[in-house]
Design a protein around this motif. Structure first.
Motif: not given
Length: 159
Positions: A77, A80, A95, A98-99, A111, A115, A126
């Motif tokens: 977390q 992320v 997403y 982000i990954a 993710v 988020n 977010c």
């Protein structure tokens, strides 16, 4: 442990902090309930810098926040949430982006879960994460609030 309330153009905000920094920021009228633990003490003076930066953001004079943060979460977390902080104001990411950013391209669903667990809304942006198709996806404050925040920032998305 301390808390304060902040009146924003998009509704009341509840902020909590400990000695290390801001531990949560929640829109009171959002889907996620804003609850102050009984052991917390209301101390608005502790939040003067946070209130100033929020005022600047809502007036269009601030595009990122520089506050000490103390979000509690797993190492995944935390990765992320750190990646979220790299998304510039007025821009959105998916997403999947982000990954890839955290080095785990297959973790798209994880993710999304991380988020959604972000305890420091707005400051850890977010709301800037949308679906790969450009459409809005879930937000603890509700999709209407997410759309307002993105419009405030001038971001492109599909309603």
């Amino acid at each position: 442990m301390f808390y304060s309330r902040f009146s924003s153009p998009f509704g009341e905000i509840l902020i909590t902090a400990n000695e290390q920094g801001v531990s949560s920021l929640t829109f009171v009228n959002g889907k996620k309930k804003a609850i102050v633990p009984e052991s917390y003490v209301e101390r608005p003076e502790v939040f003067s810098e946070a209130h100033q930066q929020l005022n600047e953001y809502f007036c269009g004079k601030r595009f990122s926040f520089s506050l000490p943060l103390a979000a509690q979460g797993t190492p995944f977390q935390q990765k992320v949430w750190q990646a979220l902080q790299t998304i510039p104001c007025g821009q959105t990411r998916s997403y999947a982006w982000i990954a890839k950013e955290i080095g785990n391209a297959k973790a798209v669903r994880a993710v999304g879960t991380a988020n959604g667990a972000n305890p420091i809304a707005l400051i850890v942006p977010c709301h800037r994460v949308i679906g790969a198709d450009g459409k809005l996806t879930g937000y603890a404050g509700g999709l209407a609030l997410k759309a307002k925040l993105l419009m405030h920032e001038g971001a492109n998305f599909k309603p």
